[in-house]
Motif scaffolding. Structure first.
Motif, PDB file in Angstrom:
ATOM      1  N   ARG A   1       0.839  -1.191   0.000  1.00 24.36           N
ATOM      2  CA  ARG A   1       0.000   0.000   0.000  1.00 24.36           C
ATOM      3  C   ARG A   1       0.877   1.245   0.000  1.00 24.36           C
ATOM      4  O   ARG A   1       2.036   1.212   0.438  1.00 24.36           O
ATOM      5  N   THR A   2       0.298   2.330  -0.484  1.00 23.06           N
ATOM      6  CA  THR A   2       1.007   3.603  -0.568  1.00 23.06           C
ATOM      7  C   THR A   2       0.107   4.723  -0.048  1.00 23.06           C
ATOM      8  O   THR A   2      -1.118   4.585   0.008  1.00 23.06           O
ATOM      9  N   ARG A   3       0.746   5.829   0.321  1.00 23.80           N
ATOM     10  CA  ARG A   3       0.030   7.010   0.776  1.00 23.80           C
ATOM     11  C   ARG A   3       0.753   8.249   0.231  1.00 23.80           C
ATOM     12  O   ARG A   3       1.973   8.228   0.045  1.00 23.80           O
ATOM     13  N   PRO A   4       0.025   9.337   0.005  1.00 26.44           N
ATOM     14  CA  PRO A   4       0.724  10.576  -0.349  1.00 26.44           C
ATOM     15  C   PRO A   4       1.498  11.105   0.850  1.00 26.44           C
ATOM     16  O   PRO A   4       1.050  10.987   1.993  1.00 26.44           O
ATOM     17  N   LEU A   5       2.678  11.655   0.584  1.00 22.05           N
ATOM     18  CA  LEU A   5       3.418  12.385   1.609  1.00 22.05           C
ATOM     19  C   LEU A   5       2.928  13.829   1.554  1.00 22.05           C
ATOM     20  O   LEU A   5       3.083  14.500   0.536  1.00 22.05           O
ATOM     21  N   CYS A   6       2.349  14.285   2.641  1.00 25.99           N
ATOM     22  CA  CYS A   6       1.736  15.612   2.644  1.00 25.99           C
ATOM     23  C   CYS A   6       2.637  16.617   3.345  1.00 25.99           C
ATOM     24  O   CYS A   6       3.200  16.326   4.404  1.00 25.99           O
ATOM     25  N   ASP A   7       2.756  17.804   2.746  1.00 19.19           N
ATOM     26  CA  ASP A   7       3.473  18.900   3.398  1.00 19.19           C
ATOM     27  C   ASP A   7       2.779  19.220   4.712  1.00 19.19           C
ATOM     28  O   ASP A   7       1.582  19.514   4.744  1.00 19.19           O
ATOM     29  N   TYR A   8       3.554  19.186   5.801  1.00 19.75           N
ATOM     30  CA  TYR A   8       2.998  19.546   7.098  1.00 19.75           C
ATOM     31  C   TYR A   8       2.437  20.970   7.046  1.00 19.75           C
ATOM     32  O   TYR A   8       3.054  21.858   6.440  1.00 19.75           O
ATOM     33  N   PRO A   9       1.241  21.211   7.608  1.00 22.29           N
ATOM     34  CA  PRO A   9       0.451  20.355   8.494  1.00 22.29           C
ATOM     35  C   PRO A   9      -0.641  19.542   7.807  1.00 22.29           C
ATOM     36  O   PRO A   9      -1.569  19.063   8.484  1.00 22.29           O
ATOM     37  N   ALA A  10      -0.579  19.371   6.506  1.00 19.24           N
ATOM     38  CA  ALA A  10      -1.607  18.590   5.812  1.00 19.24           C
ATOM     39  C   ALA A  10      -1.474  17.104   6.150  1.00 19.24           C
ATOM     40  O   ALA A  10      -0.416  16.630   6.570  1.00 19.24           O
ATOM     41  N   TRP A  11      -2.560  16.370   5.957  1.00 20.27           N
ATOM     42  CA  TRP A  11      -2.580  14.924   6.214  1.00 20.27           C
ATOM     43  C   TRP A  11      -3.403  14.244   5.125  1.00 20.27           C
ATOM     44  O   TRP A  11      -4.234  14.868   4.476  1.00 20.27           O
ATOM     45  N   PRO A  12      -3.160  12.945   4.861  1.00 26.66           N
ATOM     46  CA  PRO A  12      -3.856  12.256   3.766  1.00 26.66           C
ATOM     47  C   PRO A  12      -5.275  11.824   4.165  1.00 26.66           C
ATOM     48  O   PRO A  12      -5.444  10.995   5.054  1.00 26.66           O
ATOM     49  N   ARG A  13      -6.258  12.388   3.507  1.00 26.81           N
ATOM     50  CA  ARG A  13      -7.663  12.029   3.753  1.00 26.81           C
ATOM     51  C   ARG A  13      -8.148  11.124   2.620  1.00 26.81           C
ATOM     52  O   ARG A  13      -7.937  11.405   1.442  1.00 26.81           O
ATOM     53  N   TYR A  14      -8.826  10.044   3.007  1.00 26.31           N
ATOM     54  CA  TYR A  14      -9.360   9.110   2.009  1.00 26.31           C
ATOM     55  C   TYR A  14     -10.530   9.743   1.272  1.00 26.31           C
ATOM     56  O   TYR A  14     -11.429  10.323   1.876  1.00 26.31           O
ATOM     57  N   ARG A  15     -10.525   9.642  -0.087  1.00 23.19           N
ATOM     58  CA  ARG A  15     -11.638  10.137  -0.914  1.00 23.19           C
ATOM     59  C   ARG A  15     -12.522   8.977  -1.353  1.00 23.19           C
ATOM     60  O   ARG A  15     -13.643   8.830  -0.911  1.00 23.19           O
ATOM     61  N   ASP A  16     -11.997   8.165  -2.247  1.00 22.62           N
ATOM     62  CA  ASP A  16     -12.696   6.979  -2.726  1.00 22.62           C
ATOM     63  C   ASP A  16     -11.695   6.124  -3.483  1.00 22.62           C
ATOM     64  O   ASP A  16     -10.553   6.527  -3.705  1.00 22.62           O
ATOM     65  N   GLY A  17     -12.118   4.932  -3.860  1.00 22.85           N
ATOM     66  CA  GLY A  17     -11.246   4.051  -4.619  1.00 22.85           C
ATOM     67  C   GLY A  17     -10.514   3.055  -3.737  1.00 22.85           C
ATOM     68  O   GLY A  17     -10.911   2.784  -2.593  1.00 22.85           O
ATOM     69  N   ASP A  18      -9.437   2.516  -4.268  1.00 18.71           N
ATOM     70  CA  ASP A  18      -8.653   1.491  -3.583  1.00 18.71           C
ATOM     71  C   ASP A  18      -7.968   2.085  -2.352  1.00 18.71           C
ATOM     72  O   ASP A  18      -7.102   2.956  -2.480  1.00 18.71           O
ATOM     73  N   PRO A  19      -8.310   1.628  -1.139  1.00 16.28           N
ATOM     74  CA  PRO A  19      -7.690   2.208   0.063  1.00 16.28           C
ATOM     75  C   PRO A  19      -6.215   1.874   0.209  1.00 16.28           C
ATOM     76  O   PRO A  19      -5.555   2.393   1.110  1.00 16.28           O
ATOM     77  N   HIS A  20      -5.679   1.026  -0.668  1.00 17.63           N
ATOM     78  CA  HIS A  20      -4.258   0.709  -0.632  1.00 17.63           C
ATOM     79  C   HIS A  20      -3.436   1.606  -1.549  1.00 17.63           C
ATOM     80  O   HIS A  20      -2.210   1.497  -1.591  1.00 17.63           O
ATOM     81  N   SER A  21      -4.118   2.482  -2.298  1.00 17.99           N
ATOM     82  CA  SER A  21      -3.436   3.319  -3.294  1.00 17.99           C
ATOM     83  C   SER A  21      -3.395   4.773  -2.851  1.00 17.99           C
ATOM     84  O   SER A  21      -4.405   5.335  -2.401  1.00 17.99           O
ATOM     85  N   ALA A  22      -2.232   5.395  -3.021  1.00 16.10           N
ATOM     86  CA  ALA A  22      -2.091   6.814  -2.687  1.00 16.10           C
ATOM     87  C   ALA A  22      -3.041   7.674  -3.503  1.00 16.10           C
ATOM     88  O   ALA A  22      -3.453   8.753  -3.048  1.00 16.10           O
ATOM     89  N   ALA A  23      -3.405   7.218  -4.693  1.00 18.04           N
ATOM     90  CA  ALA A  23      -4.293   7.997  -5.555  1.00 18.04           C
ATOM     91  C   ALA A  23      -5.684   8.154  -4.959  1.00 18.04           C
ATOM     92  O   ALA A  23      -6.452   9.028  -5.403  1.00 18.04           O
TER      93      ALA A  23
END
Length: 554
Positions: A526-548
């Motif tokens: 699985r992958t996640r986006p690296l977010c510039d602090y103070p942002a954090w990765p919020r799930y939108r839709d799609g494959d929860p294992h994909s950063a996209a």
């Protein structure tokens, strides 16, 4: 074209050719070591044997150094067969009672004119593995040595105990020169200067780029070199940095006292209970239940929901009032009611996710409470405090560290204040580093159980306040990785892996800052986006294992 125009072009061409020749001569003179021979990509390993390292090549005081051994090694690194010259050397101190700085350089065949210095960990005491990756490095890219980097590091000026974890041996702190080599970072510059001297002799030319990478103590060292020697490194990777070292030590001493109280220590089962309860309460607030808490600010957890009936310790399914008090102390900011010379006033504490995972108790709470003598089964931070009290503060190996109260240090206050000027490397005016073209990548795991990510948040915010958002963004990126712990130790919720070195190369060489970076979980697909602090990765839709499927959200 007229004759005058022709003559003008001829003169201009001659000037350009002469200028180019002059520049080339200057570059060759600047990068070729005397007697080192013609530039090459294959190191002259035999020529380094028994070589003396003059004190004059180091900008800080030493009595010189010497190469103690050389050997040619062939091994498979990152799936590649790599041949390199290993050079073991020592830098001699000014104080005859101080230990040497033991250092090592790995010089690859097929050198690409890059150099990488590695930082240490804990109290150091051993030379880091020069064949290793950068902190939070990727699994699908070669390690620096396999990429053709010359790599180097040192033990920071002392040799750890052979019978105990070297990174938990603070006995060197009884010597002032050894203390400054480690805590103030003096050994970093000495090692860097000596290593570049050896690299020039091995290849006949200097590196085109020199980088530094380290985590924990090494992360603090990464910030030290950017602060103290802004032109020494072109780029720096600092992961989970213990930059306010003394401030955290005072906090760890406070926790050691709290956890040593009768009935206050939550055992491994209760640590697991706490961790699981936090995950149950907060996992879904980022849009998906995946075992990773990404929305830290949205996490609302009250540990009192785990209170045993009546507040007494009635078993592993609840926490007593004394255990709740200890857990709350660990997760709350600690302030001391006195001034210290570094200007620091406290430490921000850890979130409930930190140190409460029974899978990695050694770094957090440990499996047994602190005591005198300090057990090896207590948390890493408790043992770190114990060594600091014995050798840095009191310089009395028989001192009971639990008798020193960080809130009321009494006769030790003056010594604490002095040590803060050595250990708290809190200069945040990084303008000289930025003006020199330096780039800084800062990383921390949000579930770190040994160095609080809240502290790194604080460091980044101080830099931004000092330099301004635009100036800061021109040379610094900070990424907080949800679910990642300290150095991917044990079995973290998210074992972070990102190719920060390639990102740093593009930024330094081409002026291209990291763009939409993606971090992989090294233990799960699985992958996640690296977010510039103070942002954090919020799930939108799609494959929860994909950063996209995630978007960086403030």
């Amino acid at each position: 074209m007229s004759a005058r125009g022709t003559r003008r072009l001829a003169v201009l061409a001659t000037v350009v050719l002469l200028a180019g020749a002059a520049v080339g001569t200057q570059a060759a003179t600047a990068t070729t070591a005397p007697g080192a021979g013609r530039p090459t990509t294959v190191p002259n390993c035999a020529g380094l044997a028994q070589l003396r390292i003059p004190a004059s090549v180091m900008s800080l005081p030493t009595t010189g150094g010497r190469v103690e051994s050389t050997s040619v090694i062939t091994s498979v690194l990152s799936g590649r067969t790599v041949t390199y010259c290993r050079v073991d050397a020592a830098i001699s101190p000014v104080d005859p009672a101080a230990p040497d700085i033991r250092m090592r350089v790995a010089l690859p065949h097929g050198w690409g004119r890059g150099a990488m210095m590695f930082g240490g960990g804990g109290y150091n005491g051993t030379v880091p593995d020069l064949t290793a990756n950068v902190p939070f490095g990727p699994a699908d890219r070669p390690v620096p040595l396999a990429r053709g980097y010359a790599t180097f590091a040192s033990d920071s000026g002392h040799q750890g105990s052979p019978t105990a974890p070297p990174s938990l041996d603070g006995s060197f702190g009884a010597n002032d020169e050894a203390l400054h080599n480690f805590a103030a970072g003096d050994a970093l510059k000495k090692t860097r200067d000596a290593s570049l001297f050896l690299i020039r002799h091995a290849y006949g030319t200097s590196p085109a780029r020199v980088y530094f990478a380290g985590g924990s103590t090494g992360g603090r060292e990464a910030l030290v070199v950017a602060q103290r020697w802004p032109r020494a490194f072109d780029g720096v990777i600092s992961a989970y940095p213990a930059w306010n070292n003394l401030s955290e030590i005072l906090y760890l001493g406070y926790l050691a006292q709290v956890l040593s109280r009768p009935g206050a220590f939550p055992g491994p089962e209760k640590q697991g209970l706490l961790y699981g309860s936090v995950i149950d309460a907060c996992d879904g607030v980022d849009g998906v239940r995946d075992g990773v808490v990404s929305n830290l600010r949205g996490c609302r957890f009250d540990p009192r929901v785990l209170r045993c009936p009546g507040g007494a310790d009635t078993g592993v399914s609840c926490l007593s009032d004394r255990q709740l008090a200890a857990v709350t102390a660990m997760s709350s900011p600690f302030r001391w009611p006195y001034r210290i010379a570094s200007g620091e006033t406290g430490y921000p504490g850890f979130p409930f996710l930190s140190g409460a995972d029974m899978r990695t108790p050694f770094l957090g709470f440990g499996t047994t409470p602190p005591a005198n003598p300090m057990p090896v089964t207590s948390g890493y931070g408790m043992q770190y405090w114990d060594q600091w009290v014995k050798y840095f503060l009191t310089r009395n190996s028989a001192q009971n560290s639990l008798d020193v109260d960080p809130r009321r240090p009494g006769r030790w206050l003056g010594r604490i204040s002095h040590l803060s000027t050595v250990q708290d490397r809190n200069t945040v005016d990084l303008r000289p580093f930025a003006r020199a073209g330096g780039k800084l990548i800062l990383l921390h795991g949000a579930a770190d159980e040994l160095v609080s990510h809240r502290s790194t948040n604080d460091y980044y915010e101080r830099v931004r306040d000092e330099l301004g958002p635009a100036s800061t963004r021109a040379f610094l990126r900070y990424y907080l990785v949800p679910g990642a712990n300290h150095a991917n130790f044990g079995t973290p919720a998210f074992a972070a892996g990102w190719d920060s070195l390639s990102a740093l190369e593009r930024w330094v060489d081409r002026g291209q800052p990291p763009a939409n970076p993606v971090v992989a979980d090294l233990r799960q697909d699985r992958t996640r986006p690296l977010c510039d602090y103070p942002a954090w990765p919020r799930y939108r839709d799609g494959d929860p294992h994909s950063a996209a499927s995630f978007v960086c959200t403030r």
